[in-house]
Design an enzyme around this catalytic site. Structure first.
Site, PDB file in Angstrom:
ATOM      1  CG  ASP A 194      35.419  -0.557 -51.275  1.00  0.00           C
ATOM      2  OD1 ASP A 194      35.924  -0.317 -50.161  1.00  0.00           O
ATOM      3  OD2 ASP A 194      34.990  -1.676 -51.599  1.00  0.00           O
ATOM      4  CG  HIS A 265      34.376  -1.751 -47.660  1.00  0.00           C
ATOM      5  ND1 HIS A 265      35.753  -1.775 -47.757  1.00  0.00           N
ATOM      6  CD2 HIS A 265      34.013  -2.996 -47.273  1.00  0.00           C
ATOM      7  CE1 HIS A 265      36.193  -3.000 -47.450  1.00  0.00           C
ATOM      8  NE2 HIS A 265      35.161  -3.751 -47.146  1.00  0.00           N
ATOM      9  CD  GLU A 328      35.863  -7.234 -45.945  1.00  0.00           C
ATOM     10  OE1 GLU A 328      36.667  -8.168 -45.907  1.00  0.00           O
ATOM     11  OE2 GLU A 328      35.911  -6.335 -46.800  1.00  0.00           O
ATOM     12  CD1 TRP A 469      36.899  -9.539 -54.698  1.00  0.00           C
ATOM     13  CD2 TRP A 469      36.151  -7.457 -54.398  1.00  0.00           C
ATOM     14  NE1 TRP A 469      35.652  -9.615 -54.116  1.00  0.00           N
ATOM     15  CE2 TRP A 469      35.170  -8.352 -53.922  1.00  0.00           C
ATOM     16  CE3 TRP A 469      35.897  -6.080 -54.317  1.00  0.00           C
ATOM     17  CZ2 TRP A 469      33.960  -7.934 -53.380  1.00  0.00           C
ATOM     18  CZ3 TRP A 469      34.698  -5.660 -53.774  1.00  0.00           C
ATOM     19  CH2 TRP A 469      33.747  -6.568 -53.309  1.00  0.00           C
ATOM     20  CD  GLU A 471      41.426  -5.300 -53.203  1.00  0.00           C
ATOM     21  OE1 GLU A 471      41.154  -5.986 -54.219  1.00  0.00           O
ATOM     22  OE2 GLU A 471      40.769  -5.372 -52.143  1.00  0.00           O
TER      23      GLU A 471
HETATM   24  C1  ACM Z   1      34.050  -9.032 -49.968  1.00  0.00           C
HETATM   25  O1  ACM Z   1      34.885  -9.717 -50.592  1.00  0.00           O
HETATM   26  N1  ACM Z   1      34.432  -8.182 -49.037  1.00  0.00           N
HETATM   27  C2  ACM Z   1      32.637  -9.131 -50.227  1.00  0.00           C
END
Ligand code: ACM
Ligand code: ZN
Length: 760
Positions: A194, A265, A328, A469, A471
């Site tokens: 990413d 990304h 994205e 995720w 972060e």
């Molecule tokens: C995503 O949550 N951008 C796949």
């Protein structure tokens, strides 16, 4: 000194007799079919495993794994015997000839019979391990006699983990795989690249990890605070690490789906090899979370690079799918790049969306040629889906529906139910998260088959997975907290047939299952014990009532004698029931009590009773339909992190509030809370005016400047009135002007967020 006078208010909540109270096994995910029988099988250290078939040699690894676990957890090594006649106190394994996830487990009399092979045998042992744990009595395991036939509802039962935003060492990845396997899930979606870090060694492009695996800082706190540390952060897996983890997963019947993000990304890759970008700029591995304009260029060199990278990936990962991201990807750079524009012309593409589609289709052809299938996030639908691609539906379920209707395979992972980086309890009681609200019971209700699909289209739904995720998830302890027990809920939602699902049983089972997770020293969340509260206004007399609740009580999954305890340091006038009249200020907390133990966290409750509390308030302009749940006179100040339904908000419009105090009262001061958060386009009012009246006809404007105090962006405007009589108060807060050019949301209407209005 603060004298804490301990007042306990007990809520005796009736616990309805639970239909599963008798003979019931506790296994998560709950098996497809269980027939309970009388008696139990008493397993102990003298129990032996009988190898009945030759085929069994195929299953040596599963038996070894089970025996290793027995030794690790209980110090017991089960004997293996080859004698068919040795039936007493044995576990007999009768192998199926074809491997699948299915198994039969027959626990009866003096033996256990397992009919399964490979993954199915592993699953049978997972069931047995949980049964042993809940039925352990001293040195024995008194496992109730039962006949279980079990198989999965969905083929793809996955968990994703982002190791780019935060990196987790090899041993933690193995532990994550253990959890996946424990819940009879079978896919580990490993998000390896990413903007914030490239985490897998690629021999042909060493800079991907020399440069791309390291960043010079990370965000601290929530994104909206826009603060960074300056610490070097990074890490990566060597190809040797990858091989080791792939082998580890294989032994546990978990397939790894690696994700290499493209075309968006990709800043970590571009920081390493800037020649694959559209511009001649250089890049840094990104410190900030989010979506960035610099993405892979569609020039031929990029495709050669991608194919080289994928060539190494294909060798490392034996599974059938390779995930290529696709989400994205801003089109800004492509619009201004001659390479990209020329390719659009040459290929006769309509626009940049079709260029993204071209990118994915070209990569798909390469993967297919190498006997791999492509899967990507639902953006790969835009501009046309690649021929054989599977779609991971994350922006809700529409992408999944569209793909299934086009006869493409789909994995459901909508943000609503499958994002485990969202909050699982009151945000003010949880570790900082990205946002959202996805508690355990909501995950449990998830059904991956959208009602918009007919039966034949539904066959394209392979299953579901949850995404973690990272972060805001920095350590593996945090990964465990966010993933568990929600993973157990998702596992049951996608393993167990819908007719066998039951939220009451699940919520009861999960509580004793916590003891099983304790064997693994898991840092699971206990947020199901936390107390939620609401303050409700009686529509007849305007009185405010405090209502306490908890998901276990709401779902009949509390135990007899469990109570919600309200603790305060002042005498509280109460109707001593589930609803308490609030007619004075209250400061305290509520907590779940079982026997003499307090479970979960105490929920702080602060109620500030003032002259506006419970009073009628009306607005000239209605608040935005998105932010109209708040109540400005309920004695409750909004919490942080922000919970949107505690606020009222207007976009580009003024708040003009009228409060009727019901009686003429002597007023001394008025406090109003406004939020400022430029990242979210939220601004303080440009002006606040206050008018008071005795008769609701003649209003006097008060010529006052507020004292302003600030905490976490919330600005309290305090107006000192002196002493004036009034019954009616009008407050006009003027919304800030349109957002200026340099700020997020430039040119858009500013938002005005308000909570709460207090009158003394
Ligand atoms: C995503 O949550 N951008 C796949
Ligand atoms: Zn380009």
């Amino acid at each position: 000194m603060h004298h804490f006078k301990f007042t306990l208010l007990l809520f005796f909540v009736s616990v309805i007799n639970f239909p599963f109270a008798e003979a019931q096994i506790n296994v998560i995910p709950s098996p497809a079919s269980v027939d309970m029988m009388h008696g139990s099988f008493n397993m102990d250290k003298s129990t032996s495993i009988v190898l009945v078939d030759d085929i069994l040699k195929l299953n040596q690894k599963e038996i070894e794994q089970f025996n290793l676990w027995m030794q690790l957890q209980y110090g017991i090594k089960l004997n293996q015997v080859n004698n068919l006649k040795a039936t007493a106190n044995t576990i007999q394994i009768l192998s199926e000839t074809t491997e699948s996830e299915k198994y039969e487990l027959n626990i009866q009399g003096d033996k256990i019979k397992i009919k399964a092979s490979g993954e199915g045998l592993k699953n049978a042992f997972e069931t047995l391990k949980q049964l042993m744990h809940v039925n352990k009595k001293d040195e024995q395991f008194l496992i109730p006699s039962c006949f279980i036939t079990d198989s999965a509802q969905f083929k793809w039962r996955g968990m994703h983990l982002d190791v780019s935003r935060h990196f987790f060492e090899k041993q933690y990845i193995k532990k994550y795989i253990d959890y996946i396997s424990m819940y009879k899930m079978n896919v580990f979606h490993w998000h390896l690249t990413d903007d914030q870090g490239w985490r897998i060694e690629i021999k042909k492009y060493p800079k991907l990890t020399e440069v791309g695996a390291w960043r010079k800082g990370s965000m601290i706190g929530h994104y909206t605070a826009h603060q960074f540390d300056t610490l070097n952060y990074g890490g990566f897996y060597t190809q040797e690490d990858i091989k080791e983890i792939v082998a580890y997963a294989k032994l546990r019947h978990v397939t790894i789906v690696p994700e290499i993000e493209m075309p968006g990304h990709s800043l970590a890759a571009l920081a390493s090899y800037p020649q694959f970008a559209c511009t001649s700029a250089t890049f840094e591995v990104e410190k900030k979370w989010g979506v960035f304009n610099d993405v892979f260029c569609t020039k031929p060199e990029t495709f050669a690079f991608m194919e080289d990278v994928l060539t190494e990936i294909i060798v490392l990962f034996p599974g059938e799918y390779i995930h290529v991201g696709g989400d994205e990807c801003p089109k800004e750079r492509w619009k201004n790049c001659s390479n990209c524009q020329n390719l659009i012309k040459k290929e006769g593409l309509k626009d940049e969306h079709e260029l993204q589609s071209y990118f994915i289709q070209r990569i798909e052809k390469f993967l297919n040629k190498n006997n791999k299938k492509l899967i990507g996030w639902d953006e790969i639908l835009e501009g046309g889906l690649a021929q054989n691609a599977a779609v991971m539906s994350w922006r809700g379920i529409d992408g999944g529906i569209a793909a299934a209707k086009q006869h493409h395979y789909v994995v459901m992972t909508p943000g609503t139910h499958c994002y485990f980086d969202h909050y699982q309890g009151n945000p003010f009681m949880e570790p900082l998260a990205i946002g959202g609200f996805n508690p355990l019971e909501k995950v449990y209700t998830y059904n991956p088959i959208p009602s918009a699909l007919n039966e034949s289209e539904s066959k394209y739904i392979l299953g579901a997975q949850a995404n973690v995720w990272t972060e805001y998830i920095r350590t593996f302890k945090d990964v465990e907290y966010f993933a568990l027990p929600r993973m157990a809920a998702l596992a049951e939602a996608i393993w167990t047939p819908p007719e066998s699902k039951n939220i009451t049983r699940f919520l009861i089972n999960i509580q004793s299952h916590f003891g099983y997770l304790d064997l693994y020293k898991t840092n699971y969340s206990r947020s199901i014990y936390n107390i939620n509260y609401t303050i409700k206004k009686d529509s007849l007399n305007g009185a405010l009532h405090l209502n306490l609740s908890n998901v276990l009580f709401e779902n009949n999954a509390a135990f007899l004698g469990d109570t919600i305890v309200l603790i305060n340091d002042e005498k509280l006038i109460s109707n001593n029931n589930e609803s308490i009249l609030l007619n004075k200020s209250f400061s305290g907390s509520a907590q779940f009590r079982r026997k003499s133990a307090f479970l979960g966290k105490a929920t702080p409750i602060e109620f500030h009773y003032n002259r506006a509390t419970g009073k009628e308030i009306s607005f000239k302009n209605l608040p935005s339909e998105y932010y109209n749940k708040g109540n400005l006179t309920d004695g409750q100040k909004a919490h942080f992190p922000r919970i949107n339904n505690e606020w009222l908000a207007w976009s580009g419009q003024n708040m003009e509030a009228s409060i009727n105090l019901k009686d003429t009262l002597l007023l001394e001061s008025i406090n109003i809370g406004f939020l400022k958060n430029e990242q979210d386009w939220i601004y303080l009012p440009s002006d606040v005016e206050i008018f008071i009246s005795l008769d609701n006809l003649t209003f006097v404007k008060l010529d006052l400047k507020p004292n302003i105090s600030e905490h976490k962006g919330k600005h309290i405007y305090q107006f000192e009135i002196g002493k004036l009589n009034a019954q009616y108060i009008n407050i006009k807060a003027t919304c800030a002007a349109k957002i200026e050019a340099s700020k997020p949301g430039a040119g858009e209407n500013a938002w005005l967020f308000v909570d709460e209005i207090e009158v003394e």
